[in-house]
Design an enzyme around this catalytic site. Structure first.
Site, PDB file in Angstrom:
ATOM      1  N   ALA A 249       0.764  -1.107   0.523  1.00  0.00           N
ATOM      2  CA  ALA A 249      -0.202   0.768   0.080  1.00  0.00           C
ATOM      3  C   ALA A 249       1.338   1.757  -0.152  1.00  0.00           C
ATOM      4  O   ALA A 249       0.138   2.537  -0.573  1.00  0.00           O
ATOM      5  CB  ALA A 249      -1.140   0.344   0.774  1.00  0.00           C
ATOM      6  N   THR A 250       1.792   1.496   0.597  1.00  0.00           N
ATOM      7  CA  THR A 250       2.803   2.397   0.668  1.00  0.00           C
ATOM      8  C   THR A 250       3.237   2.721  -0.478  1.00  0.00           C
ATOM      9  O   THR A 250       3.014   3.932  -1.298  1.00  0.00           O
ATOM     10  CB  THR A 250       4.167   2.306   1.078  1.00  0.00           C
ATOM     11  OG1 THR A 250       3.845   1.613   2.748  1.00  0.00           O
ATOM     12  CG2 THR A 250       5.559   2.842   0.773  1.00  0.00           C
TER      13      THR A 250
ATOM     14  N   GLN B 202      -5.732  -1.141   5.494  1.00  0.00           N
ATOM     15  CA  GLN B 202      -6.698  -1.279   6.644  1.00  0.00           C
ATOM     16  C   GLN B 202      -8.204  -2.541   6.278  1.00  0.00           C
ATOM     17  O   GLN B 202      -8.805  -2.898   7.304  1.00  0.00           O
ATOM     18  CB  GLN B 202      -6.818  -0.589   7.515  1.00  0.00           C
ATOM     19  CG  GLN B 202      -5.415  -0.274   8.366  1.00  0.00           C
ATOM     20  CD  GLN B 202      -4.619  -1.393   9.035  1.00  0.00           C
ATOM     21  OE1 GLN B 202      -5.621  -2.906   9.221  1.00  0.00           O
ATOM     22  NE2 GLN B 202      -3.915  -1.599   9.482  1.00  0.00           N
TER      23      GLN B 202
ATOM     24  N   THR C 149       8.890  -8.003 -12.748  1.00  0.00           N
ATOM     25  CA  THR C 149       8.185  -8.528 -12.772  1.00  0.00           C
ATOM     26  C   THR C 149       7.482  -9.014 -12.067  1.00  0.00           C
ATOM     27  O   THR C 149       7.872  -8.666 -10.855  1.00  0.00           O
ATOM     28  CB  THR C 149       9.473 -10.106 -12.728  1.00  0.00           C
ATOM     29  OG1 THR C 149      10.405  -9.565 -14.190  1.00  0.00           O
ATOM     30  CG2 THR C 149       9.313 -11.142 -13.606  1.00  0.00           C
TER      31      THR C 149
ATOM     32  N   CYS D 143       4.702   1.591  11.975  1.00  0.00           N
ATOM     33  CA  CYS D 143       4.932   2.999  10.941  1.00  0.00           C
ATOM     34  C   CYS D 143       5.280   3.526  11.630  1.00  0.00           C
ATOM     35  O   CYS D 143       6.819   4.280  10.953  1.00  0.00           O
ATOM     36  CB  CYS D 143       4.093   3.505   9.724  1.00  0.00           C
ATOM     37  SG  CYS D 143       3.165   1.437   9.418  1.00  0.00           S
TER      38      CYS D 143
HETATM   39  C1  LIG Z   1      -0.037  -0.764   6.601  1.00  0.00           C
HETATM   40  C2  LIG Z   1      -0.621   0.678   6.223  1.00  0.00           C
HETATM   41  C3  LIG Z   1      -0.174   1.088   4.993  1.00  0.00           C
HETATM   42  C4  LIG Z   1       0.758   1.096   3.895  1.00  0.00           C
HETATM   43  O1  LIG Z   1       0.857  -0.278   3.822  1.00  0.00           O
HETATM   44  P1  LIG Z   1       2.522  -1.512   2.802  1.00  0.00           P
HETATM   45  O2  LIG Z   1       1.575  -2.442   2.393  1.00  0.00           O
HETATM   46  O3  LIG Z   1       2.817  -1.827   4.430  1.00  0.00           O
HETATM   47  O4  LIG Z   1       3.176  -0.793   2.372  1.00  0.00           O
HETATM   48  C5  LIG Z   1      -0.686   2.416   4.175  1.00  0.00           C
HETATM   49  N1  LIG Z   1      -2.141   3.165   4.150  1.00  0.00           N
HETATM   50  C6  LIG Z   1      -2.247   2.041   6.036  1.00  0.00           C
HETATM   51  C7  LIG Z   1      -3.765   3.072   6.283  1.00  0.00           C
HETATM   52  C8  LIG Z   1      -1.778   0.739   6.051  1.00  0.00           C
HETATM   53  O5  LIG Z   1      -2.397   0.690   7.497  1.00  0.00           O
END
Ligand SMILES: *Cc1c(COP(=O)(O)O)cnc(C)c1O
Length: 388
Positions: free
Chosen positions: A74-75, A182, A243, A329
Site C-alpha cells: 500500500a505504501t 486496513q 517482473t 510505521c
Molecule cells: C499498513 C498500511 C499502509 C502501508 O502498507 P504496506 O503494504 O505495508 O506498504 C498504508 N496505509 C495504511 C492505512 C496502512 O494500514
C-alpha cells in the site's frame, strides 16, 4: 519454546493464514515461470495464476481485472496514486485535499509534492475521527485535482463515509483516491457505489504475505491517467514496471478471497471480542475510547489512559501482550500519535494510548487475560505514581 506474548497488533500486520501459504507454495518451485514469458508453458502457467488472482481482486472491489495494478504494497500504491495523479494532472491544477489522520504513506507523498510547489489541504477531523463533509466541500477549489481519504484508519479503526465523499468528488469532477489497506477483506468495498477512482490495497493486514499490494486505477467514467513512478519493461499497462511476483500475487488473492468468504461471521466474532475487552477496561476510571464507538473496524480498540506514563505502560505489558500505541510505521519516532492529537487528545493522553488489534486467531480466553493484565498494570502504575 518460551511462552510468547499474546499477539494483539493486527493493525500492524497479521500472521499468514496457512491456507494462503498452501496456495502460494507451488508458485515458488514447480510453477516458477515469468508471467511475461509468452513463448512457453512455464510462462503460461504463471500468467494464468496472475490472471485468476487479478479477477478475484477485481471482483472483491467491483472493478475490471485490467484496473488492478500490482505493487509492492500500500505504501507504493499510495505513492503511485498521489504522485502519479499530481504529475499527470499538473496542468489542470496543483491542489490536493487529504486528512490530518492519514497514514504516513499518504502524508509524506503530499509533503513531497508541497516541496515541488503543489498545495495540500490537510483537513482536520471531528472529535470521533470522522471527516467533516462540510469542511471538505469548503476546501474544494477550482484547481483541486485529487482528494485522498482513507477507508479505515490504522490507529483508531474509524471508517470514513466513502460513498458521501465520492459523491462530493464526483459532483466537482475531482479524482477520489482511498487508502484501503486496513479495509480490504474486512469490510465490503465497492468502487462503483462509492465513486472511487483510485484505491490502494495490501495483503499483509489480512493474513496474506508482506510485500504485495495493488492500486486500482479507474479506466472509464472517467479514464484516470497516472504517471508511472517506476519505469522499465512496461508491465501493468506501463504504470508499474517490474517482473510480477507470482507467489505473492496468488497469496494476496487467496487472502482476500478468504477474508470475504468469512467476512460476515468473522466481523461479528471480532466485534464481540472487542466488546468483551472494552466492557472490562471501561470499568476502570480514566480510560477513554479513541475514535467513533461503532463506525470502526470490528477488531480495533484504541484507548487513552489517564494518570500513567505511556512508555512505562507499554513496557509493563510487553511480556504478556504484543500491541502498540498507534502506528507501527511511526513507532520509531518519539512524537505522540498525529492521529490522536488530531482528535484533540492532549499530549499526555496521546502518549498513554494502546491500540488493540484483534484478529482471526484471537480467542476469548486471550482477551480475558489481556484485559485483566492491562487493568492490573494500569492500577499498579497509578499507585506507584501516587506514592512519589
Ligand atoms: C499498513 C498500511 C499502509 C502501508 O502498507 P504496506 O503494504 O505495508 O506498504 C498504508 N496505509 C495504511 C492505512 C496502512 O494500514
Amino acid at each position: 519454546m518460551s511462552v510468547r506474548p499474546i499477539y494483539l497488533d493486527c493493525q500492524a500486520t497479521t500472521p499468514m493464514d496457512k491456507r494462503v501459504l498452501d496456495a502460494m507454495l507451488p508458485y515458488f518451485t514447480e510453477h516458477f515461470g515469468n508471467p511475461a514469458s509468452i513463448t512457453h508453458v512455464y510462462g503460461w502457467e504463471a500468467e494464468a495464476a496472475v490472471k485468476r488472482s487479478r479477477e478475484i481482486l477485481a471482483a472483491a472491489i467491483n472493478c475490471a481485472p485490467e484496473e488492478i495494478i500490482f505493487t509492492s504494497g500500500a505504501t507504493e500504491a499510495n505513492n503511485l496514486a498521489i504522485k502519479g495523479v499530481a504529475e499527470a494532472y499538473f496542468s489542470k491544477g496543483q491542489h490536493i485535499i487529504t486528512l490530518q489522520t492519514e497514514h504516513n504513506a499518504v502524508l509524506d507523498p503530499c509533503h513531497y509534492l508541497e516541496n515541488l510547489g503543489f498545495e495540500v489541504t490537510f483537513l482536520p477531523v471531528r472529535e470521533d475521527g470522522l471527516i467533516d463533509l462540510e469542511a471538505l466541500e469548503k476546501a474544494i477549489r477550482p484547481d483541486t485535482i485529487l482528494v485522498s481519504i482513507m477507508a479505515a484508519n490504522n490507529e483508531i479503526g474509524v471508517l470514513q463515509p466513502l460513498a458521501k465523499i465520492g459523491e462530493i468528488c464526483r459532483q466537482h469532477e475531482i479524482l477520489f483516491h482511498s487508502d484501503a489497506a486496513q479495509a480490504i477483506g474486512k469490510i465490503p468495498l465497492d468502487v462503483q457505489q462509492t465513486n472511487i477512482d483510485l484505491m490502494s490495497l495490501t495483503a499483509h493486514k489480512i493474513y496474506g504475505p508482506k510485500g504485495i499490494g495493488a492500486l486500482y486505477v479507474r479506466r472509464r467514467n472517467p479514464r484516470v491517467k497516472i504517471a508511472a513512478q517506476i519505469h522499465g519493461g512496461g508491465h501493468e499497462r506501463g504504470m508499474r514496471s517490474g517482473t510480477l511476483y507470482t507467489p505473492q500475487i496468488v497469496g494476496f488473492a487467496k487472502a482476500v478471497e478468504l477474508g470475504l468468504a468469512e467476512l460476515a461471521s468473522e466481523s461479528q466474532r471480532l466485534q464481540q471480542l472487542r466488546e468483551q475487552l472494552w466492557q472490562q477496561l471501561s470499568q476502570v476510571e480514566g480510560i477513554h475510547l479513541n475514535g467513533h464507538p461503532t463506525q470502526r473496524l470490528p477488531g480495533n480498540l484504541n484507548i487513552s489512559v489517564e494518570g500513567v506514563d505511556g512508555s512505562a505502560l507499554l513496557i509493563a505489558l510487553q511480556p504478556v501482550v504484543a500491541l502498540s500505541s498507534g502506528s507501527a510505521c511511526s513507532s520509531t519516532s518519539t512524537a505522540p500519535s498525529h492521529v490522536l492529537t488530531a482528535l484533540g487528545r492532549s499530549e499526555s493522553l496521546a502518549y498513554a494510548s494502546l491500540r488493540f488489534g484483534i484478529g482471526r486467531f484471537t480467542t476469548t480466553q486471550e482477551i480475558d487475560i489481556v484485559a485483566q493484565h492491562a487493568i492490573a498494570t494500569i492500577q499498579s502504575l497509578r499507585k506507584a505514581t501516587a506514592r512519589v
